[in-house]
Scaffold this active site. Structure first.
Site, PDB file in Angstrom:
ATOM      1  N   HIS A   1     -11.032  16.280  28.505  1.00  0.00           N
ATOM      2  CA  HIS A   1     -12.244  16.763  29.165  1.00  0.00           C
ATOM      3  C   HIS A   1     -13.483  16.020  28.658  1.00  0.00           C
ATOM      4  O   HIS A   1     -14.268  15.473  29.455  1.00  0.00           O
ATOM      5  CB  HIS A   1     -12.383  18.270  28.899  1.00  0.00           C
ATOM      6  CG  HIS A   1     -13.546  18.905  29.581  1.00  0.00           C
ATOM      7  ND1 HIS A   1     -13.431  19.606  30.764  1.00  0.00           N
ATOM      8  CD2 HIS A   1     -14.865  18.969  29.241  1.00  0.00           C
ATOM      9  CE1 HIS A   1     -14.613  20.062  31.116  1.00  0.00           C
ATOM     10  NE2 HIS A   1     -15.505  19.690  30.206  1.00  0.00           N
ATOM     11  N   GLU A   2     -13.678  15.985  27.343  1.00  0.00           N
ATOM     12  CA  GLU A   2     -14.880  15.373  26.777  1.00  0.00           C
ATOM     13  C   GLU A   2     -14.874  13.853  26.924  1.00  0.00           C
ATOM     14  O   GLU A   2     -15.918  13.248  27.199  1.00  0.00           O
ATOM     15  CB  GLU A   2     -15.014  15.759  25.301  1.00  0.00           C
ATOM     16  CG  GLU A   2     -15.224  17.243  25.054  1.00  0.00           C
ATOM     17  CD  GLU A   2     -16.471  17.789  25.729  1.00  0.00           C
ATOM     18  OE1 GLU A   2     -17.447  17.018  25.915  1.00  0.00           O
ATOM     19  OE2 GLU A   2     -16.481  18.979  26.080  1.00  0.00           O
TER      20      GLU A   2
ATOM     21  N   HIS B   1     -16.003  12.950  30.398  1.00  0.00           N
ATOM     22  CA  HIS B   1     -17.459  13.066  30.536  1.00  0.00           C
ATOM     23  C   HIS B   1     -18.116  11.760  30.083  1.00  0.00           C
ATOM     24  O   HIS B   1     -18.969  11.203  30.784  1.00  0.00           O
ATOM     25  CB  HIS B   1     -17.994  14.198  29.642  1.00  0.00           C
ATOM     26  CG  HIS B   1     -17.918  15.562  30.251  1.00  0.00           C
ATOM     27  ND1 HIS B   1     -18.218  15.815  31.571  1.00  0.00           N
ATOM     28  CD2 HIS B   1     -17.620  16.768  29.693  1.00  0.00           C
ATOM     29  CE1 HIS B   1     -18.080  17.119  31.810  1.00  0.00           C
ATOM     30  NE2 HIS B   1     -17.712  17.708  30.688  1.00  0.00           N
TER      31      HIS B   1
END
Length: 214
Positions: A33-34, A37
């Site tokens: 997820h990170e 980003h």
């Protein structure tokens, strides 16, 4: 010596294994997820995440230890937010929206990959432990994506929604973004919307299962 033997026999290795696997699942979902980003921001012209070594699949670069403990124990947690500087984007609002969307989207893609892996394992082996791990991690990844799409600051859904506002209203809402954190904690602690979240998460899970044929 008898004391050590009794202590060894008292250890619940099944629970310890389950906790360890849950930690692995959480680390995998949060790291993807990170990282995504940061990758989205980098593609759009923002080198901030790369300079801070956040374009990495090494979980140690993303872990917030308290957030990890909360995620494992309570099902609600967080990683260290990836730093983003919208001044690098040609269109800051759109850039922030795309960067925000990249996190949940990556979790959906990860969930599909895990479910496809589940199908492969199911066809060629009877490793029940591996099957359970893949299914639970896929469900966790979907849960993380759905939760982050809630349009309450500082969640990703709020940044996507804010991008649709006119510039004046956009700047005004950003000033009060911290209030959103209090609202989010209130929602989590009171359990408001839990039923809707469960329906959404399992709905997406069932759709993805049909997509991969399981």
């Amino acid at each position: 010596m008898n004391y050590l033997t009794n202590l060894w026999n008292a250890l619940d290795f099944a629970s310890m294994k389950e906790m360890l696997l849950r930690i692995v699942s959480v680390l995998l979902c949060l790291t993807v997820h990170e990282t995504c980003h940061g990758l989205a921001a980098y593609v759009l012209g923002d080198p901030t995440a790369k300079r801070q070594n956040r374009l990495s699949l090494n979980p140690l670069h993303h872990i917030d230890w308290f957030g990890l403990a909360m995620m494992v124990m309570a099902g609600f947690g967080w990683a260290k937010p990836v730093p983003v500087n919208p001044d690098y984007f040609k269109n800051p609002k759109r850039g922030m929206a795309i960067t925000a969307l990249a996190g949940p989207l990556s979790n959906f893609v990860l969930a599909i990959a895990l479910l496809w892996g589940t199908r492969m394992v199911w066809q060629y082996t009877t490793a029940d432990g591996l099957l359970l791990f893949l299914l639970q991690t896929a469900l966790l990844s979907i849960g993380l994506a759905v939760f982050n799409l809630i349009p309450i600051p500082p969640l990703d859904g709020s940044k996507i929604l804010l991008s649709l506002l006119p510039e004046r209203q956009y700047r005004l809402v950003l000033r009060y973004e911290r209030i959103g954190i209090l609202v989010l904690w209130a929602v989590v602690l009171t359990g408001i919307g839990d039923r809707v979240m469960d329906v959404a998460i399992y709905g997406v899970f069932n759709v993805f299962c049909r997509i991969v044929g399981i």
